[in-house]
Design an enzyme around this catalytic site. Structure first.
Site, PDB file in Angstrom:
ATOM      1  N   SER A 227       0.832  -1.202   0.000  1.00 51.15           N
ATOM      2  CA  SER A 227       0.000   0.000   0.000  1.00 51.15           C
ATOM      3  C   SER A 227       0.858   1.240   0.000  1.00 51.15           C
ATOM      4  O   SER A 227       1.969   1.249   0.550  1.00 51.15           O
ATOM      5  CB  SER A 227      -0.897   0.019   1.245  1.00 51.15           C
ATOM      6  N   ASP A 228       0.358   2.312  -0.632  1.00 55.53           N
ATOM      7  CA  ASP A 228       0.951   3.611  -0.362  1.00 55.53           C
ATOM      8  C   ASP A 228       0.770   3.870   1.131  1.00 55.53           C
ATOM      9  O   ASP A 228      -0.126   3.312   1.776  1.00 55.53           O
ATOM     10  CB  ASP A 228       0.268   4.696  -1.194  1.00 55.53           C
ATOM     11  N   TRP A 229       1.625   4.715   1.670  1.00 53.95           N
ATOM     12  CA  TRP A 229       1.664   4.879   3.125  1.00 53.95           C
ATOM     13  C   TRP A 229       0.337   5.448   3.646  1.00 53.95           C
ATOM     14  O   TRP A 229      -0.071   6.534   3.259  1.00 53.95           O
ATOM     15  CB  TRP A 229       2.852   5.752   3.487  1.00 53.95           C
TER      16      TRP A 229
END
Length: 805
Positions: A227-229
Site C-alpha cells: 500500500s501507499d503509506w
C-alpha cells in the site's frame, strides 16, 4: 522463481509459521520496515523513499544522499540507458545504506500540467514512460535492490488524493494508464505500490479486478503489492482485494483484526499464505532471507560509480534547448567579458520537487556557482531582480557559522549533535542511531549569525511542535505550531506554516540564534525544523531597475526563473501555470536591456512564457539535482550537448490545453478526454511540442523504409560538431474503421550520436500492439493503411512512409 529451491524453501518456511506470525509479516513494524522472523532466517525488509535519491530510514543531516535530476528530467533524455545509469547509482546508494526496496519509479502519466507531482512522473506518453521506467528498474535491480513501481493506477493528480474516485474507460486504462505498469511487470519488477485513489468505484488497495484479476491473474505478477503509506484503510476488503503489505505500522488496519477475520472465515488462510509467499520471494531476491541466495550477490553489485559525475551527466543530457535564435548558444567563453546572472533561483537552486521525493544532498552547485567556476577569466555579476519564494530560505552561508542541530532529553542533556550546512533538519522514520525515542524531548538548531549588512533581517521559525526562537538569549517567538493530533506528513512536511520575526542586526556583530521545539509524544519519527533567513532587501521596483541596468552592461544575460515548493509539490495540485512572483516582468526587463538574453527555466513541469518571443534562448532544466550549476555551465558553454527532448507538451496559453482540471466533483474525477491526453488531444499549436529539442549541430533525415515489422531510418550529422539526435517514429491511421484515435502516436524512438558528416542507420520495431486498440475486452488489430513518420518532434515529420496492416 529466479533461484532453484526458492519455491521449496518458501513452502518449508510457510509450514512452520502460525497464523499470528504470518499476519504480523504483512504489516510494517515501523515506518519503513517489515518485521524480522529470526526462526526462519528472515531479516527485516527495509524500504526507502526515492525516486531521485535514497533517504533511508534515517532522514538526518549527517545522512546525506545523492540528489539526481527529477523523473521528468530523466524522461527528457529519451534514453533508457541514462535511466539505467540513474537506477544503478541509486542501487549502489541503497546497498550502502542497507535498503532492500526503493519506492520508485513513478510511472503515472502527465494527464494535466497542474498535477502537483507532475515532476515526479515521466511523460504524457505511455510508451516513453514505459521505456524510461524499464531502464530505471533494470539499473536498480541489477544491484540486487528491488524497485517498487508506483502508483497503481490513475494516480495522476493530488487534489483529494486520499479519497478521489477516478472514472476512466477501460480503453483509456489499457491504452494509456496501465501500459507502463504492464511493460514493467512483464520485465520482472519485484514489487508494486497500490495508490491512494479509487478507480471506477473501488479504492486501489481493495481493487479485486485490477489487482487480483489483472495484475496477479492476467499479467502473472509474482511480486508483492504494497500500500501507499496509510492507503490501506480496511481489514477484509484490502486483504481479499489483493493487497499484500499494509504500510506503515501506525496506520495499518490488519494485525489482530486480520487474524480475527481469518478465524471468522471472512478471509481465507490461503489468501494469507499467498501474501507471505510473495514477501518471502521478495526477501529472497534482495538478500534479506538467509535460506536462499539473492538474485545479485554482493560481489556482483556496483560499488564504485562516481555519483557526482553521474548526476552531472544525467542533468546535462536532460536539458532541453527549446529556443536558440541566432545561435546565441553555445556561448564562447573566450569572447565573454561580463556575464550577468539574475533570479533568486540562480543563487538558491531549486534542485528537486517537494514531498516524498525530497532528500538532503551532500552538496548543491547553484547556477550562479557553476557559471562562476566555469568562467574564471570572465566577470560574473549577480542581481536578484525578482524573488518568487514566498518563504525564507534556510539559513546558510558564511554569515551562519557553524550551524548545529542537537537532540536533547527532558533535562536538556544532548543525545545527538551534528554540524549541518543549512538550518533545515528533518527526520521521517528513525531518529539517529543511538538515540532512544522515548528520551528525545527537544530538537534545536543553533548558530552564530554574523550579518554582512546592517538593517532589519527576517528570521523564520518553521516546524511541527512547540517552537521557541531565541536571538542573543532573548525569546523573540514562542508558539505551538500544529496540534499533537495533527498529521505531520500532510501538515509540517507538505504544507508547512512559516512564522517570521524581524530582527535588527549590525554588520560584523555576531549574535547567537537558537530555534528549538518540543517533540510531541509518539511523533519522534516526524521531526521537521527550519530556521529561515532573509537579508534586508530593496523594494521590488528597485530590484527590477537594478537588473535592467546590470543587464545592459553585460555581454550576455542569464535569467533563472522557476517554480517554488509552495507552487509545485506533492500534496496539492497547482492552480496556475504562471511563474510565481514577478519573474515574468524580470525576464521582460532584462530582455529589453540586452538582446542576448538566455532564460533558464528551473521547473519540473510546464510554465507559461509570455516573453518567449523576445528572448534569444530558452533552456529548460527541470529540477536538475545537486549538480545543477555544473551541468548548466557545461551546456551553456558547449562542453556538453543539450541532449533533452520534451517528454510533455508545453502550452502557449492555458486555454489551449486538452486536459487541465484536476478538481473532483462530489469526490469523482472523470477522465472525459478518454485516450486524448497530451499531444494526442492537442488541436491548437503548442508553444513547444512533444519531442521538441534543439542541439548544437544539424541533421538530415535521408531515408525511411518499413520492413519486417520495423521502421528503418538513416540520418546524417550535417553540422560542424559531433552531436546527438533522438529519432522519433510516429504512426497514424489513414484508412480503416474503429474507435476514434489521435492523428498520430509515438511508436518508438532511438538515440543516435554521430561525428560531423557521419550517417547512422537505426531500426525502430513496430510491434503488433502499435496497430491495436482495446475493444470489447480484448486487444484488436485495426486493419488499414498506416502512415509511418520519422520525426524530430511530434509535429515535425522529416520522412513519411506507409504500411498496410
Amino acid at each position: 522463481m529466479e533461484q532453484t529451491g526458492h519455491r521449496a524453501a518458501i513452502e518449508s518456511a510457510l509450514a512452520t509459521l502460525d497464523l499470528e506470525t504470518k499476519v504480523r509479516l504483512l504489516t510494517g513494524q515501523d515506518y519503513w520496515r517489515l518485521p524480522a522472523i529470526p526462526e526462519i532466517g528472515l531479516a527485516s525488509l527495509t524500504m526507502s523513499d526515492g525516486p531521485i535519491g535514497v533517504r533511508g530510514v534515517v532522514w538526518a543531516p549527517d545522512n546525506p544522499s545523492v540528489a539526481l535530476p527529477s523523473p521528468t528530467a530523466l524522461a527528457a533524455t529519451w534514453d533508457p540507458e541514462v535511466s539505467r545509469l540513474a537506477g544503478r547509482v541509486l542501487g549502489q546508494e541503497c546497498r550502502s545504506r542497507g535498503i532492500h526496496i526503493l519506492l520508485a519509479p513513478t510511472v503515472n502519466l502527465h494527464r494535466s500540467p497542474l498535477a502537483g507531482r507532475h515532476f515526479e512522473c515521466y511523460s504524457e506518453d505511455p510508451l516513453l514512460t514505459a521505456e524510461i521506467g524499464l531502464g530505471y528498474v533494470a539499473g536498480l535491480q541489477s544491484q540486487g535492490v528491488g524497485a517498487q513501481v508506483k502508483h497503481y493506477v490513475a494516480n495522476d493528480s493530488e487534489t483529494e488524493r486520499f479519497t478521489v474516485d477516478v472514472r476512466v474507460s477501460q480503453r483509456a486504462l489499457r491504452e494509456l494508464y496501465l501500459v507502463p505498469f504492464e511493460r514493467i511487470v512483464a520485465a520482472g519488477v519485484w514489487s508494486l505500490m497500490a495508490a491512494y485513489n479509487g478507480v471506477n468505484g473501488s479504492t486501489m488497495t481493495e481493487h479485486d479486478e485490477l489487482i487480483n484479476g489483472l495484475l496477479k491473474g492476467e499479467w502473472q505478477f509474482d511480486g508483492a503489492v504494497v500500500s501507499d503509506w496509510t492507503a490501506a484503510r480496511t481489514t477484509v476488503p484490502a486483504a481479499t482485494g489483493g493487497l499484500d503489505v499494509a504500510m506503515p505500522a501506525f496506520a495499518a488496519p490488519w494485525g489482530d483484526k486480520l487474524v480475527a477475520a481469518v478465524r471468522a472465515g471472512d478471509v481465507s488462510e490461503e489468501q494469507i499464505d499467498d501474501k507471505v509467499r510473495r514477501i518471502l520471494l521478495l526477501a529472497g531476491r534482495v538478500g534479506a532471507w538467509d535460506r536462499v541466495p539473492p538474485v545479485v550477490p554482493a560481489s556482483a553489485a556496483t560499488t564504485e560509480l562516481d555519483v557526482d559525475a553521474a548526476a552531472r551527466e544525467i542533468a546535462s543530457r536532460s536539458f532541453v534547448l527549446a529556443r536558440n535564435e541566432g545561435g546565441v548558444l553555445p556561448l564562447d567563453a573566450g569572447a565573454l567579458r561580463k556575464v550577468a546572472v539574475f533570479g533568486a533561483l540562480a543563487d538558491d537552486a531549486r534542485i528537486l520537487g517537494g514531498g516524498s521525493a525530497r532528500v538532503l544532498p551532500r552538496h548543491i552547485v547553484s547556477p550562479l556557482a557553476g557559471l562562476t567556476a566555469a568562467l574564471p577569466g570572465t566577470e560574473v555579476v549577480y542581481a536578484v531582480g525578482a524573488d518568487p519564494r514566498p518563504e525564507l530560505a534556510a539559513a546558510t552561508g558564511l554569515e551562519w557559522t557553524p550551524i548545529t542541530t542537537t537532540l536533547r532529553d527532558a533535562a536538556g542533556e544532548a543525545l545527538y549533535e551534528s554540524t549541518i550546512d543549512a538550518a533545515d533538519v528533518r527526520w521521517m522514520g528513525d531518529l539517529p542511531a543511538g538515540v532512544d525515542p522515548a528520551s528525545a524531548a527537544t530538537v534545536e538548531i543553533s548558530a552564530t549569525f554574523t550579518p554582512s549588512v546592517t538593517g532589519t533581517h527576517l528570521l523564520a521559525a518553521n516546524g511541527f511542535g512547540n517552537l521557541v526562537l531565541r536571538v542573543g538569549g532573548e525569546t523573540v517567538f514562542e508558539e505551538q505550531v500544529y496540534a499533537p493530533g495533527d498529521d505531520p506528513v500532510t501538515t509540517a512536511f507538505l504544507t508547512p506554516v512559516e512564522n517570521r520575526v524581524p530582527v535588527e542586526a549590525v554588520a560584523g556583530k555576531p549574535v547567537d540564534v537558537v530555534l528549538s521545539h518540543q517533540i510531541y509524544p509518539g511523533r519522534h519519527g516526524f521531526v521537521t525544523l527550519t530556521l529561515g533567513h532573509g537579508r534586508p532587501v530593496a523594494d521590488d521596483e528597485t530590484l527590477l531597475d537594478e537588473a535592467a541596468r546590470v543587464a545592459a552592461e553585460a555581454d550576455v544575460a542569464v535569467v533563472v526563473v522557476g517554480t517554488t515548493e509552495e507552487v509545485e509539490s506533492e500534496g496539492f495540485d497547482r492552480t496556475s501555470l504562471d511563474l510565481p512572483g514577478r519573474q515574468d516582468e524580470l525576464v521582460a526587463r532584462v530582455a529589453a536591456a540586452n538582446p542576448r538574453t538566455v532564460v533558464v527555466v528551473n521547473a519540473g513541469s510546464p510554465v507559461l512564457m509570455p516573453w518567449v518571443d523576445d528572448v534569444a534562448a530558452v533552456l529548460l532544466t527541470w529540477f536538475p539535482g545537486q549538480e545543477a550549476g555544473a551541468a548548466l555551465a557545461d551546456v551553456l558553454l558547449g562542453a556538453a550537448e543539450p541532449g533533452g527532448r520534451l517528454p510533455t507538451t508545453w502550452p502557449r496559453a492555458t486555454a489551449d490545453l486538452p486536459v487541465l482540471s484536476t478538481t473532483p466533483t462530489d469526490g469523482t474525477l472523470t477522465y472525459d478526454e478518454d485516450v486524448l491526453i497530451g499531444y494526442r488531444g492537442w488541436t491548437a499549436e503548442p508553444l513547444f511540442p512533444f519531442g521538441h529539442g534543439l542541439g548544437y549541430t544539424t541533421w538530415a533525415y535521408e531515408s525511411l523504409t518499413v520492413e519486417s515489422g520495423a521502421a528503418v531510418v538513416t540520418v546524417r550529422n550535417t553540422g560542424a560538431r559531433a552531436g546527438r539526435e533522438v529519432v522519433q517514429v510516429y504512426v497514424g491511421a489513414t484508412t480503416g474503421d474503429g474507435p476514434v484515435r489521435p492523428a498520430r502516436w509515438l511508436a518508438g524512438f532511438v538515440n543516435v550520436t554521430a561525428a560531423p558528416g557521419e550517417a547512422v542507420t537505426v531500426r525502430v520495431p513496430l510491434p503488433e500492439r502499435t496497430f491495436q486498440v482495446w475493444v470489447d475486452g480484448a486487444w484488436r488489430t485495426v486493419p488499414g493503411t498506416y502512415r509511418v513518420e520519422a520525426s524530430a518532434a511530434v509535429n515535425d515529420p522529416k520522412l513519411t512512409a506507409t504500411v498496410d496492416v
